[in-house]
Write a protein that holds these residues in place. Structure first.
Motif, mmCIF file in Angstrom:
data_model
loop_
_atom_site.group_PDB
_atom_site.id
_atom_site.type_symbol
_atom_site.label_atom_id
_atom_site.label_comp_id
_atom_site.label_asym_id
_atom_site.label_seq_id
_atom_site.Cartn_x
_atom_site.Cartn_y
_atom_site.Cartn_z
ATOM 1 N N UNK A 59 -2.098 90.787 -75.528
ATOM 2 C CA UNK A 59 -2.533 90.577 -74.158
ATOM 3 C C UNK A 59 -3.821 91.301 -73.843
ATOM 4 N N UNK A 60 -4.526 90.768 -72.862
ATOM 5 C CA UNK A 60 -5.689 91.443 -72.277
ATOM 6 C C UNK A 60 -5.356 91.771 -70.818
ATOM 7 N N UNK A 61 -5.659 92.994 -70.446
ATOM 8 C CA UNK A 61 -5.468 93.458 -69.081
ATOM 9 C C UNK A 61 -6.772 94.085 -68.615
ATOM 10 N N UNK A 62 -6.876 94.308 -67.328
ATOM 11 C CA UNK A 62 -8.048 95.000 -66.806
ATOM 12 C C UNK A 62 -7.644 95.872 -65.631
ATOM 13 N N UNK A 63 -8.451 96.907 -65.439
ATOM 14 C CA UNK A 63 -8.190 97.825 -64.336
ATOM 15 C C UNK A 63 -9.511 98.232 -63.714
ATOM 16 N N UNK A 64 -9.659 97.897 -62.432
ATOM 17 C CA UNK A 64 -10.835 98.282 -61.672
ATOM 18 C C UNK A 64 -10.548 99.606 -60.972
ATOM 19 N N UNK A 65 -11.578 100.361 -60.604
ATOM 20 C CA UNK A 65 -11.370 101.644 -59.932
ATOM 21 C C UNK A 65 -10.533 101.488 -58.662
ATOM 22 N N UNK A 105 -13.284 85.570 -74.745
ATOM 23 C CA UNK A 105 -14.587 85.038 -74.364
ATOM 24 C C UNK A 105 -14.622 84.899 -72.848
ATOM 25 N N UNK A 106 -15.573 85.569 -72.226
ATOM 26 C CA UNK A 106 -15.658 85.589 -70.772
ATOM 27 C C UNK A 106 -16.964 84.931 -70.340
ATOM 28 N N UNK A 107 -16.838 83.812 -69.660
ATOM 29 C CA UNK A 107 -17.997 83.079 -69.162
ATOM 30 C C UNK A 107 -18.026 83.083 -67.641
ATOM 31 N N UNK A 108 -19.162 82.743 -67.091
ATOM 32 C CA UNK A 108 -19.316 82.662 -65.630
ATOM 33 C C UNK A 108 -18.791 83.923 -64.953
ATOM 34 N N UNK A 109 -19.190 85.045 -65.473
ATOM 35 C CA UNK A 109 -18.680 86.320 -64.963
ATOM 36 C C UNK A 109 -19.098 86.566 -63.525
ATOM 37 N N UNK A 110 -18.206 87.217 -62.796
ATOM 38 C CA UNK A 110 -18.415 87.531 -61.392
ATOM 39 C C UNK A 110 -18.350 89.041 -61.205
ATOM 40 N N UNK A 111 -18.964 89.557 -60.144
ATOM 41 C CA UNK A 111 -18.871 91.010 -59.896
ATOM 42 C C UNK A 111 -17.425 91.495 -59.812
ATOM 43 N N UNK A 112 -16.536 90.669 -59.319
ATOM 44 C CA UNK A 112 -15.129 91.077 -59.213
ATOM 45 C C UNK A 112 -14.418 91.149 -60.565
ATOM 46 N N UNK A 143 -16.467 96.681 -68.683
ATOM 47 C CA UNK A 143 -17.244 95.485 -68.364
ATOM 48 C C UNK A 143 -17.772 95.640 -66.946
ATOM 49 N N UNK A 144 -19.077 95.556 -66.795
ATOM 50 C CA UNK A 144 -19.692 95.669 -65.485
ATOM 51 C C UNK A 144 -20.548 94.432 -65.235
ATOM 52 N N UNK A 145 -20.267 93.761 -64.129
ATOM 53 C CA UNK A 145 -20.993 92.549 -63.772
ATOM 54 C C UNK A 145 -21.793 92.828 -62.506
ATOM 55 N N UNK A 146 -23.093 92.733 -62.605
ATOM 56 C CA UNK A 146 -23.948 93.009 -61.457
ATOM 57 C C UNK A 146 -24.247 91.714 -60.693
ATOM 58 N N UNK A 147 -24.434 91.874 -59.398
ATOM 59 C CA UNK A 147 -24.682 90.696 -58.547
ATOM 60 C C UNK A 147 -26.161 90.387 -58.444
#
Length: 122
Positions: free
Chosen positions: A35-41, A82-89, A118-122
């Motif tokens: 599995x892949x998980x993520x955790x934002x601050x 594979x992560x495409x169309x990345x968003x700031x969220x 992973x950091x996505x800038x706007x």
């Protein structure tokens, strides 16, 4: 001893792409779920995607469906996201994990990697 090592994180602009890798070692994973998980601050760890190693069956969180693709390389014991169309969220620390059941509950996963930012800038 099971080891999971993630790589591939970084800084990308919104709309861009990244591919995360999770190299697994220490045992045969044919009977496991990756599995892949993520955790934002300030937020709880959330499910992103999973793949059943033996069948290759996949499942995605609604928030990433049609943008992210999980896959595996049996020969190299590696799982990719594979992560495409990345968003700031999508900004978060991304973790891969190994579990025994097909679930999105992180408590059901036994082994974890150290995470990759992973950091996505706007």
């Amino acid at each position: 001893q099971v080891q999971l090592v993630e790589s591939g994180g970084g800084l990308v602009q919104a709309g861009g792409s990244l591919r995360l890798s999770c190299a697994a070692s220490g045992r045969t994973f044919s009977n496991y779920v990756m599995g892949w998980f993520r955790q934002a601050p300030g937020k709880e760890r959330e499910f992103v995607s999973r793949i059943t190693w033996s069948s290759g069956r996949t499942y995605y969180a609604d928030s990433v469906k049609d943008r992210f693709t999980i896959s595996r390389d049996n020969a190299n014991n590696t799982v990719y996201l594979q992560m495409n169309s990345l968003k700031p969220e999508d900004t978060a620390v991304y973790y891969c994990a190994v579990g025994y059941v097909t679930t999105g509950n992180p408590n059901q996963y036994k082994y974890w990697g150290q995470g990759t930012q992973v950091t996505v800038s706007s």
